[in-house]
Design an enzyme around this catalytic site. Structure first.
Site, PDB file in Angstrom:
ATOM      1  N   CYS A 254      -5.176 -55.885 -76.947  1.00  0.00           N
ATOM      2  CA  CYS A 254      -5.265 -54.776 -76.112  1.00  0.00           C
ATOM      3  C   CYS A 254      -6.635 -53.912 -76.691  1.00  0.00           C
ATOM      4  CB  CYS A 254      -4.231 -54.060 -75.718  1.00  0.00           C
ATOM      5  SG  CYS A 254      -2.968 -54.654 -74.938  1.00  0.00           S
ATOM      6  N   CYS A 431     -19.127 -55.208 -86.601  1.00  0.00           N
ATOM      7  CA  CYS A 431     -18.184 -55.482 -85.328  1.00  0.00           C
ATOM      8  C   CYS A 431     -17.325 -54.152 -85.334  1.00  0.00           C
ATOM      9  CB  CYS A 431     -17.340 -56.717 -85.143  1.00  0.00           C
ATOM     10  SG  CYS A 431     -16.512 -56.998 -86.851  1.00  0.00           S
TER      11      CYS A 431
END
Length: 477
Positions: A254, A431
């Site tokens: 999530c 990232c």
């Protein structure tokens, strides 16, 4: 000093007299009560025409408050008094007190499940609140099981919430699961799903499993009806449906992929519904095993709900098959390595130390060399990039590296590489937490984006490290 001493002496005398009077009053009260017990007053109700109140023991299975509370489901033919009594005597375990567990536990509590077990080792965080509806802003930092138990008992004081403020592990899973009638898997990690399923197989408990990501969800009832390992009379387990786990590079959490709150709410409510059905209907009247089905939900698709028919137990299943070697001893001793099976690597270690740079070192290098020719690739999804990014970073989502034209395979210059950039200009990749950046850097090397003199590496720790070491004001989710 004499007037003061005299005054004190008077007060002591008054207190002594008051205590003596109080003892006398208590003695009189005791005598009156004794006479009343020996000679009770006559019943006046016959003279007044009002019948005396008849007190008899409560003879109904449910108390008056329970009848009122469950009235709307008691009158359902599919529930009735028998079903409600099964709910009252049932014990249901909810593993995970998050987005799935909150609505599932709430509806189980509202329905009147007698014992509601809650398992979770996490605490409430601000990022939970948009979907984990049983928690609130005032409970941030509180154990999730305590927060959810408080919510459920406020909703229904007739239930008993049992709290396990810990994560389910191979050592404790079977001992916890075996105490309950129905298990709900409300977790969000693959290792937990396989562990819970294995524990349910060994304990012969039905399992209601659900998951949700982005705008999609899925639901399946497993090991139902429960049966011993190798028996054809039982339903399939999680390993029967998913014998091989997807590689970790293809699995999103999530935190990475996002989740729409009502989606996980829908799936949690459906879990509660399936659990209630299992409890209310009781043992199956027929030995026939119903064909399991996988229900798929899409908040943006048409149709919203779809159902896929699944196969039954696999004879070669590691957990419930005829030749299964899974035992309680093997589970509790740690012989089953769930992390290894799921390919979990934390953290990813692909690049060497000379191919990585810290966030602080990169920031200092840019500050000391304002015109430094290089490329900084931010490989997060566009939604993450839009919330906050390092100045000068170029957004190339990691998924696009699967496209050869974007990565420059065969020497083709990709669109994100400026024409004016020297051929040996370094390429840095960043990232979210430093995992995808390593994979992207390796991909660039494999596709011959590097040369003998060009540096290709990543920023160690990703944007999380950048926030900690360089810019604490940048949003990070």
């Amino acid at each position: 000093m004499e007037p003061a001493s005299s005054k004190a002496e008077q007060l002591r005398l008054q207190i002594a007299n008051a205590e003596a009077e109080l003892r006398g009053l208590r003695s009189q009260l005791s005598q009156v009560e004794t006479r009343q017990e020996q000679h009770p007053p006559p019943d006046q109700s016959s003279h007044s025409g009002v019948p005396p109140e008849i007190k008899s023991p409560w003879k109904w299975p449910l108390q008056q408050q329970e009848c009122e509370r469950y009235a709307r489901q008691l009158i359902l033919p599919s529930v009735g008094l028998a079903g409600q009594m099964r709910l009252k005597s049932a014990a249901v375990l909810v593993v995970g007190a998050g987005g799935l567990g909150c609505p599932a536990a709430a509806y189980l509590a509202g329905a009147g499940v007698g014992i509601l077990g809650l398992v979770d080792g996490d605490i409430v965080e601000v990022s939970n609140l948009h979907r984990q509806i049983a928690h609130s802003h005032t409970k941030v930092g509180m154990n999730k099981v305590d927060s959810l138990a408080q919510y459920c008992t406020d909703l229904n004081p007739h239930i008993n919430c049992v709290r396990y403020a810990t994560h389910l592990t191979p050592e404790n899973a079977a001992s916890i699961v075996s105490k309950y009638d129905v298990i709900l898997d409300c977790t969000d990690h693959p290792t937990s799903r396989y562990l819970i399923s294995d524990a349910c197989v060994l304990s012969q408990k039905p399992l209601v499993s659900a998951s949700a990501l982005r705008t999609d969800g899925q639901l399946i009832v497993l090991n139902c009806p429960p049966a011993p390992q190798g028996s054809k009379d039982g339903g399939p387990c999680y390993r029967c449906v998913f014998p091989n786990h997807r590689p970790p590079d293809g699995v999103l959490s999530c935190g990475e992929g996002g989740i729409l709150g009502p989606v996980v709410g829908v799936m949690g409510v459906l879990q509660a519904l399936e659990a209630i059905k299992l409890v209310v209907t009781g043992p199956a009247p027929s030995p026939e095993v119903p064909a399991p089905s996988l229900m798929l939900f899409s908040a943006t698709g048409t149709p919203t709900f779809r159902s896929m028919r699944m196969r039954g137990r696999r004879p070669d299943c590691f957990a419930c098959g005829t030749s299964s070697s899974l035992t309680l001893d093997a589970l509790q001793s740690g012989m089953v390595d769930y992390m290894l099976f799921c390919g979990v690597r934390s953290p990813v270690r692909i690049l060497g130390p000379d191919e990585r740079i810290t966030a602080a070192a990169y920031s200092s290098m840019i500050a000391e060399n304002p015109g430094f020719a290089h490329v900084l690739l931010d490989v997060r999804d566009r939604e993450h990039y839009a919330i906050g990014s390092i100045p000068g970073a170029v957004n190339v989502p990691f998924a696009m590296f699967q496209r050869t034209e974007m990565a420059g395979q065969g020497g083709t210059r990709p669109d994100w590489l400026p024409d004016s950039l020297p051929p040996d200009a370094p390429i840095y990749v960043v990232c979210r937490v430093g995992n995808d950046s390593q994979l992207a850097a390796r991909k660039l090397k494999e596709m011959r984006m590097g040369s003998e003199h060009r540096f290709i590496g990543d920023i160690q720790g990703g944007m999380e490290a950048w926030k900690q070491e360089v810019d604490k004001t940048i949003p990070f989710i």
